[in-house]
Design an enzyme around this catalytic site. Structure first.
Site, mmCIF file in Angstrom:
data_model
loop_
_atom_site.group_PDB
_atom_site.id
_atom_site.type_symbol
_atom_site.label_atom_id
_atom_site.label_comp_id
_atom_site.label_asym_id
_atom_site.label_seq_id
_atom_site.Cartn_x
_atom_site.Cartn_y
_atom_site.Cartn_z
ATOM 1 N N GLU A 154 0.729 -1.236 0.311
ATOM 2 C CA GLU A 154 -0.008 0.062 -0.172
ATOM 3 C C GLU A 154 0.908 1.260 -0.025
ATOM 4 O O GLU A 154 0.831 2.099 0.989
ATOM 5 C CB GLU A 154 -1.029 -0.125 1.163
ATOM 6 C CG GLU A 154 -2.015 -1.175 1.330
ATOM 7 C CD GLU A 154 -2.750 -1.039 2.307
ATOM 8 O OE1 GLU A 154 -2.818 0.011 3.036
ATOM 9 O OE2 GLU A 154 -3.720 -1.817 2.610
ATOM 10 N N GLU A 189 -5.198 -8.586 0.922
ATOM 11 C CA GLU A 189 -6.015 -8.202 2.110
ATOM 12 C C GLU A 189 -7.420 -7.990 1.988
ATOM 13 O O GLU A 189 -7.751 -7.212 0.901
ATOM 14 C CB GLU A 189 -5.534 -6.864 2.812
ATOM 15 C CG GLU A 189 -4.021 -6.956 3.390
ATOM 16 C CD GLU A 189 -3.660 -5.752 4.021
ATOM 17 O OE1 GLU A 189 -4.422 -4.925 4.629
ATOM 18 O OE2 GLU A 189 -2.494 -5.589 4.243
HETATM 19 O O1 IFM Z 1 -4.038 -2.928 9.207
HETATM 20 C C1 IFM Z 1 -4.100 -2.445 8.198
HETATM 21 C C2 IFM Z 1 -2.900 -2.921 7.278
HETATM 22 O O2 IFM Z 1 -1.610 -2.654 7.803
HETATM 23 C C3 IFM Z 1 -2.781 -2.327 5.846
HETATM 24 N N1 IFM Z 1 -4.041 -2.592 5.109
HETATM 25 C C4 IFM Z 1 -5.206 -2.063 5.847
HETATM 26 C C5 IFM Z 1 -5.210 -2.725 7.315
HETATM 27 C C6 IFM Z 1 -6.473 -2.250 7.974
HETATM 28 O O3 IFM Z 1 -6.586 -0.878 8.266
#
Ligand code: IFM
Length: 464
Positions: free
Chosen positions: A167, A350
């Site tokens: 990210e 994710e």
């Molecule tokens: O916890 C975070 C992660 O580190 C990166 N993506 C989003 C998740 C939830 O906020």
């Protein structure tokens, strides 16, 4: 709720975490400070004044956590490597003790038939590199490639998928643009060099990894479909500006399209050859999705070319994020339509949600909202596959209730509840649900026509 649809043979089921959010052991075995150690220890930065010093103590409890993963039946674990464990000063030789932890973790996973998926950078820059400018400094990109080489030299024979950055949009905008994440800078659009240097570091790291391993290499981005709120040209222009910043800035250049208009960092930042380096081919695009974003035209005098607003009419998580499963289908189909043949296969690296999960009187943790969330999002993935998008896997964020950055321990994303005081792990009802889903998928059952098997462009063990 009807049963969740089946997935293609070999579909990868996984769980994700990141180093600073779970490992703890902040000063152990020679680990140096990262920007997040510095930031979390500053008063007022984290809502509950907690830090990641101990987090989930995964560093010491990884064997228990790998056993939990084996109980789930996942075929892959996405973790991140803490750069400040490997190079505490941010440069120079690797710390053998730092590498040893990931060696142990990797071998424990492989022993259980779980593919190690390693992210090299999940925002924990060694503090000494921040002291020389962090990602505003071009040199950090070169340091990152050296670090990638050191990690791959030790783990390149066993990690099954490499992810360079996690990210980079979030890291740039919250860390350098708005200052709500480490390193806490508030540069707004002056943070755009951070985009270029992260992208350059990514491209250089892809080349470094290729020299050490034949495993596939990916970049993971966070994406958010834009919902334009309002019907003026100014609203639509604001939507396009937000889309370019959030969804295209870290993807167009990687897929060979150069920077989106208006976001080119400028000749003082971009040097000859950089765009070629950044476009070094990747094998997989990692996609993180949580929610769409409502956007409309900004107020006059705003420093930003857009304004964000809540999307009404949806259930909300404890983070107050709207739950919009179909946004994931829309996103996946949109990526395919936007990039066509330039788009590599996708892994959902994710997907998950925070709720205020606590044990009941019997010590059990029921989280029906998470089950509904995951069910809805997996249906959306299945629908995207049915529309022809090449999605190879799905990683739940997260295995554990981990330390959620500026929210500290107040947001629980785990399939497994973690008691912050005792470190006791309690699988939630969503853990059992995900386990059963994976088991059903392994047993077979009806498959969608045309989606079964077929050789993969890259080889993973395990699989559904
Ligand atoms: O916890 C975070 C992660 O580190 C990166 N993506 C989003 C998740 C939830 O906020």
């Amino acid at each position: 709720m009807t049963s969740t649809p089946t997935f293609p043979a070999g579909f990868r089921w996984g769980v994700s975490t990141s180093a600073y959010q779970v490992e703890g052991a902040a000063g152990t075995d020679g680990r140096g400070p990262s920007v997040w150690d510095t930031f979390a220890h500053q008063t007022g930065r984290i809502v509950d004044d907690s830090t990641g010093d101990v987090a989930c103590d995964h560093y010491h409890r990884y064997a228990e956590d790998v056993a939990l993963m084996a109980g789930l039946g996942v075929s892959a674990y996405r973790f991140s490597v803490a750069w400040p464990r490997i190079q505490p000063p941010g440069s120079g030789p690797a710390s053998p003790r730092g590498l040893d932890f990931y060696d142990r973790l990797t071998d424990a996973l492989l022993t259980r038939g779980i593919d190690p998926v390693a992210t090299l950078y999940h925002w924990d820059l060694p503090q000494p590199l921040e002291d020389t400018g962090g990602w505003l400094n071009r040199d950090t990109a070169h340091r990152f490639a050296e670090y990638a080489d050191l990690v791959a030299a030790r783990l390149g024979d066993r990690v099954r998928l490499w992810i360079t950055l996690n990210e980079p949009f979030v890291h740039m905008s919250f860390g350098y643009g708005l200052g709500t994440h480490a390193p806490g800078r508030q540069l707004l659009f002056d943070a755009v060099p951070v985009a270029h240097h992260q992208l350059l570091g990514h491209g250089l790291a892809v080349a470094a990894l290729r020299a050490r391993t034949t495993s596939p290499v990916a970049l993971t981005n966070n994406y958010s479909p834009v919902r334009v709120l309002g019907d003026t040209d100014a609203d639509r222009a604001a939507g396009a500006a937000y889309d370019a910043l959030h969804n295209r800035l870290f993807t167009d250049p990687v897929l060979g399209l150069g920077y989106p208009p208006d976001l080119e960092p400028g000749p003082e930042v971009v040097r000859d050859g950089d765009l070629t380096t950044i476009a070094t081919p990747i094998d997989v695009l990692g996609v993180n999705y949580y929610n769409p974003t409502g956007v409309h035209a900004p107020e006059e005098g705003s420093p930003l070319p857009f304004a964000q607003a809540d999307l009404d009419g949806y259930p909300r998580t404890a983070f107050d994020w709207p739950v919009v499963p179909d946004g994931l289908r829309e996103l996946l189909v949109g990526l395919r339509d936007r990039y066509g043949d330039a788009l590599p296969p996708i892994e959902i690296t994710e997907s998950g949600c925070a709720y205020d999960d606590e044990p009941d009187a019997d010590g059990r943790v029921h989280d029906p909202e998470r089950i509904a969330y995951l069910d809805g999002h997996l249906r959306a993935v299945r629908a995207a596959i049915d529309e022809g998008v090449d999605v190879r896997g799905y990683f739940v964020w997260s295995l554990l209730d981990n330390w959620e950055w500026a929210e500290g321990f107040t947001k629980r994303f785990g399939l497994v509840h973690v008691d912050v005081d005792t470190q006791a792990r309690t699988p939630k009802s969503s853990y059992a649900w995900y386990r059963d889903l994976i088991a059903r998928s392994r047993e077979g059952g009806p498959r969608a026509p045309g989606l079964d098997g077929g050789p993969r462009a890259f080889g993973f063990g395990g699989g559904g």
